[in-house]
Enzyme design. Structure first.
Site, PDB file in Angstrom:
ATOM      1  N   ASP A   1      35.217   3.441  20.452  1.00  0.00           N
ATOM      2  CA  ASP A   1      33.854   2.962  20.613  1.00  0.00           C
ATOM      3  C   ASP A   1      33.252   2.880  19.206  1.00  0.00           C
ATOM      4  O   ASP A   1      33.808   3.422  18.248  1.00  0.00           O
ATOM      5  CB  ASP A   1      33.080   3.946  21.492  1.00  0.00           C
ATOM      6  CG  ASP A   1      31.599   3.664  21.522  1.00  0.00           C
ATOM      7  OD1 ASP A   1      31.213   2.548  21.884  1.00  0.00           O
ATOM      8  OD2 ASP A   1      30.823   4.568  21.168  1.00  0.00           O
TER       9      ASP A   1
ATOM     10  N   ASP B   1      29.141   2.473  18.272  1.00  0.00           N
ATOM     11  CA  ASP B   1      27.847   3.151  18.116  1.00  0.00           C
ATOM     12  C   ASP B   1      27.908   4.557  18.704  1.00  0.00           C
ATOM     13  O   ASP B   1      28.215   4.745  19.876  1.00  0.00           O
ATOM     14  CB  ASP B   1      26.746   2.347  18.817  1.00  0.00           C
ATOM     15  CG  ASP B   1      26.532   0.988  18.183  1.00  0.00           C
ATOM     16  OD1 ASP B   1      26.276   0.932  16.974  1.00  0.00           O
ATOM     17  OD2 ASP B   1      26.632  -0.029  18.907  1.00  0.00           O
TER      18      ASP B   1
ATOM     19  N   ASP C   1      31.804   8.409  22.713  1.00  0.00           N
ATOM     20  CA  ASP C   1      30.781   9.461  22.793  1.00  0.00           C
ATOM     21  C   ASP C   1      29.985   9.425  24.084  1.00  0.00           C
ATOM     22  O   ASP C   1      29.075  10.242  24.260  1.00  0.00           O
ATOM     23  CB  ASP C   1      29.808   9.335  21.617  1.00  0.00           C
ATOM     24  CG  ASP C   1      28.926   8.092  21.741  1.00  0.00           C
ATOM     25  OD1 ASP C   1      29.486   6.989  21.853  1.00  0.00           O
ATOM     26  OD2 ASP C   1      27.692   8.232  21.733  1.00  0.00           O
TER      27      ASP C   1
END
Length: 227
Positions: free
Chosen positions: A11, A13, A174
């Site tokens: 991922d 961001d 995240d």
């Protein structure tokens, strides 16, 4: 590690870069376009990772579709202006040790690196260019071409492009959307705890890591231990 090719899909961001300042500012600007107060910080960060139209729909379920489209466009305009004004390095800085970890992983012959992000192709290209990461990721999956996370289409495409078996791939992210996407695609997920979702939200992760050193160890020395 064995000689089989393995794929690490990141991922962006909240995992590789900390873009929360611009995400918050751009979302507030988008809501301002339609004369509405933006949701709280926690709510905005909670939708990071989703495709923008899906994210806005979740944040503003009571607004009309036309109003939500105006928020999306307002967000895009504000985000582009913020990035142009500051430059990528300041607008979306890499987390400490992110580059060193990417460099180390890139040096492992059996490892391929990829990206699966809610960003647009243009947004990801700007980020890669701004951080001098061209050539690091052999597969780039973006919101333009797939349903929003947690739909597994991005990961299916990454596996197809690289020819890697799901058992030899991992999604690093995240958010709960990343872990849910990994599970839906039949691959393992590693949850990082420095991003935008709380650690307890990363259910289904094969492993949680709290820093990039631990991530590098999990992806190299301990690959077989947590799968």
């Amino acid at each position: 590690m064995s000689g089989r090719l393995r794929l690490v899909i990141f991922d962006v961001d909240g995992t590789l870069v900390d873009s929360q300042h611009d995400i918050l500012a751009a979302m507030r600007a988008g809501f301002d376009v339609v004369g509405e107060e933006a949701p709280a910080r926690e709510a905005i960060l909670g939708i990071v990772g989703l495709s923008l139209d899906v994210a806005v729909a979740r944040l503003a379920p009571g607004l009309s579709e036309a109003a939500r489209r105006r928020i999306v466009e307002g967000y895009k305009d504000a985000y582009t202006a913020l990035r142009a004004g500051q430059g990528v390095a300041l607008s979306s800085p890499l987390y400490p040790q992110a580059r060193e970890t990417l460099d180390a992983l890139r040096g492992v012959p059996e490892l391929l690196l990829g990206v699966a992000t809610g960003k647009s192709a243009r947004g990801l290209a700007k980020l890669v260019e701004g951080h001098l990461l061209d050539g690091y990721f052999v597969t780039r999956q973006v919101a333009d071409h797939h349903p929003s996370k947690p739909h597994p289409a991005m990961l299916h495409a990454a596996l197809a492009e690289t020819g890697v078996d799901p058992r030899d791939a991992v999604m690093v992210g995240d958010t709960s959307y990343d872990m849910d996407m990994a599970r839906a695609a039949g691959i393992a997920g590693i949850g990082v705890t420095w991003g935008y979702h709380r650690a307890e939200a990363l259910t289904g992760a094969a492993r949680l890591v709290g820093d990039f050193d631990a991530l590098a160890t999990a992806l190299t020395q301990d690959w077989g231990a947590w799968r």
